[in-house]
Design an enzyme around this catalytic site. Structure first.
Site, mmCIF file in Angstrom:
data_model
loop_
_atom_site.group_PDB
_atom_site.id
_atom_site.type_symbol
_atom_site.label_atom_id
_atom_site.label_comp_id
_atom_site.label_asym_id
_atom_site.label_seq_id
_atom_site.Cartn_x
_atom_site.Cartn_y
_atom_site.Cartn_z
ATOM 1 N N LYS A 221 -18.156 -70.707 -126.379
ATOM 2 C CA LYS A 221 -18.366 -71.729 -126.947
ATOM 3 C C LYS A 221 -18.751 -72.727 -125.612
ATOM 4 O O LYS A 221 -17.673 -73.527 -125.333
ATOM 5 C CB LYS A 221 -17.256 -72.357 -127.811
ATOM 6 C CG LYS A 221 -17.466 -73.473 -128.682
ATOM 7 C CD LYS A 221 -16.246 -73.715 -129.559
ATOM 8 C CE LYS A 221 -16.305 -74.921 -130.308
ATOM 9 N NZ LYS A 221 -17.733 -74.951 -131.386
HETATM 10 N N1 PPE Z 1 -20.793 -71.477 -135.066
HETATM 11 C C1 PPE Z 1 -20.994 -72.671 -134.222
HETATM 12 C C2 PPE Z 1 -22.176 -72.652 -133.443
HETATM 13 C C3 PPE Z 1 -20.023 -73.760 -134.188
HETATM 14 O O1 PPE Z 1 -20.221 -74.620 -133.432
HETATM 15 C C4 PPE Z 1 -18.785 -73.480 -134.698
HETATM 16 C C5 PPE Z 1 -17.827 -74.651 -134.645
HETATM 17 C C6 PPE Z 1 -18.585 -72.378 -135.713
HETATM 18 C C7 PPE Z 1 -19.710 -71.403 -135.782
HETATM 19 C C8 PPE Z 1 -17.383 -71.937 -136.402
HETATM 20 O O2 PPE Z 1 -16.311 -71.802 -135.515
HETATM 21 P P1 PPE Z 1 -14.814 -72.028 -136.038
HETATM 22 O O3 PPE Z 1 -14.562 -73.432 -135.745
HETATM 23 O O4 PPE Z 1 -13.951 -71.306 -134.890
HETATM 24 O O5 PPE Z 1 -14.488 -71.604 -137.346
HETATM 25 N N2 PPE Z 1 -18.200 -75.707 -134.522
HETATM 26 C C9 PPE Z 1 -17.462 -76.846 -134.038
HETATM 27 C C10 PPE Z 1 -17.939 -78.010 -133.475
HETATM 28 C C11 PPE Z 1 -18.985 -78.944 -134.446
HETATM 29 C C12 PPE Z 1 -19.283 -80.162 -133.676
HETATM 30 O O6 PPE Z 1 -20.210 -80.842 -134.239
HETATM 31 O O7 PPE Z 1 -19.035 -80.487 -132.591
HETATM 32 C C13 PPE Z 1 -16.153 -77.146 -134.779
HETATM 33 O O8 PPE Z 1 -16.127 -76.666 -136.154
HETATM 34 O O9 PPE Z 1 -15.163 -77.563 -134.518
#
Ligand code: PPE
Length: 305
Positions: A159
């Site tokens: 990430k």
């Molecule tokens: N894909 C991406 C690209 C992504 O950024 C997130 C979270 C997810 C999948 C889902 O992952 P999880 O949160 O572990 O279920 N995106 C984070 C950031 C968003 C933002 O705008 O900043 C979040 O949801 O916190």
């Protein structure tokens, strides 16, 4: 959505007032995108504020850092405690938590090794990610003209801040075209994910979600939904998803820490199912919110501050 500012931000082991949490403009991260981060939610439960799946988020943060050869000068336990302390110190209940690890100030040039690895943790109140009505009504989305990054370019399971340049292209295009969000395909044309969410489709009561090999982040909410769906008796298939499944699915939804479980009402102006939240999406939302808001947590996912 402007910040609802909290009082303090944890920086390298100390609390500093929100307004003073600054770095130098010549920090490595500003020029070369050298950061990794997490997005975590804490919820208000009858037994007090609880952080959802905290150790899993911290572990992913350390794995992201490891991929980029960043040595975090704290242990995972210290970061977990610092996150809890940040919530207490700011007297927050339900909030969003953003730990970030970045290459700081020493010198410029691509070589990051001379620059210190620094850590900050902020928390603030953040409402519904895709709008107040999104969780009930669903969102209208488009398939992006931008692909997700190719394997062995920007590692998708890290990430990293830099990955979000690709996310920004997807998001800006969607907004300017009048949609709430975009869905990116991977470089082979298979469905990948949203700019900040994983994705599921439901067809004949079976859930489908792209595999980790489709350039997705290994989402913790994705993992949560897989577990909840299986425990509700549904079959879940992690497999390559052709674009057209988005059009013929009975239901589709996004998952993410920020987005939680957000139904998708239409894709490219084609209604998904009846063009509103479907019954399985609703069931999963109910299970999820019963855990995080009512504290009914047989999984041990809540970590009280
Ligand atoms: N894909 C991406 C690209 C992504 O950024 C997130 C979270 C997810 C999948 C889902 O992952 P999880 O949160 O572990 O279920 N995106 C984070 C950031 C968003 C933002 O705008 O900043 C979040 O949801 O916190």
């Amino acid at each position: 959505m402007a910040f609802k500012e909290a009082k303090y931000i944890w920086m390298n082991g100390e609390f500093v007032p929100w307004k003073d949490a600054k770095i130098h403009v010549l920090s490595h991260v500003v020029h070369y995108g050298s950061s990794v981060f997490e997005g975590i939610r804490a919820y208000r439960t009858p037994k007090g504020t609880a952080i959802f799946r905290l150790p899993e988020h911290t572990k992913r943060l350390f794995n992201s850092a490891k991929i980029y050869r960043m040595q975090i000068p704290f242990t995972q336990e210290e970061i977990n405690e610092a996150i809890k302390e940040t919530i207490r110190k700011n007297e927050l209940e339900a909030c969003y938590i953003r730990p970030v690890v970045y290459r700081g100030y020493n010198s410029l040039g691509v070589d990051p090794f001379p620059c210190p690895v620094e850590v900050a943790i902020a928390a603030w109140e953040w409402g519904k990610y895709l709008g107040d009505e999104a969780l009930e009504k669903g969102v209208d989305v488009k398939v992006s003209t931008w692909n997700r990054m190719a394997p062995n370019t920007f590692p998708a399971t890290a990430k990293a801040g830099a990955n979000y340049m690709n996310s920004q292209l997807i998001k800006m295009e969607a907004i300017l075209d009048g949609y709430s969000e975009g869905i990116a395909l991977d470089i082979n044309g298979w469905v990948s994910e949203g700019s900040g969410e994983n994705l599921f489709v439901v067809i004949d009561e079976v859930l489908y979600t792209p595999p980790l090999g489709a350039s997705i982040l290994a989402g913790i909410t994705r993992d949560t939904v897989i577990r909840l769906a299986k425990d509700l008796g549904y079959e879940v298939r992690e497999m390559l998803i052709p674009r057209e499944f988005l059009y013929t699915a009975d239901e589709a939804f996004f998952t993410g820490s920020a987005a939680e479980i957000t139904p998708i009402a239409s894709v490219d102006m084609i209604p998904v199912g009846e063009g509103k939240r479907g019954p399985i999406t609703k069931k999963l939302q109910e299970k999820f919110f019963d855990i995080v808001e009512n504290g009914n947590d047989p999984y041990g996912w809540l970590h009280y501050v």
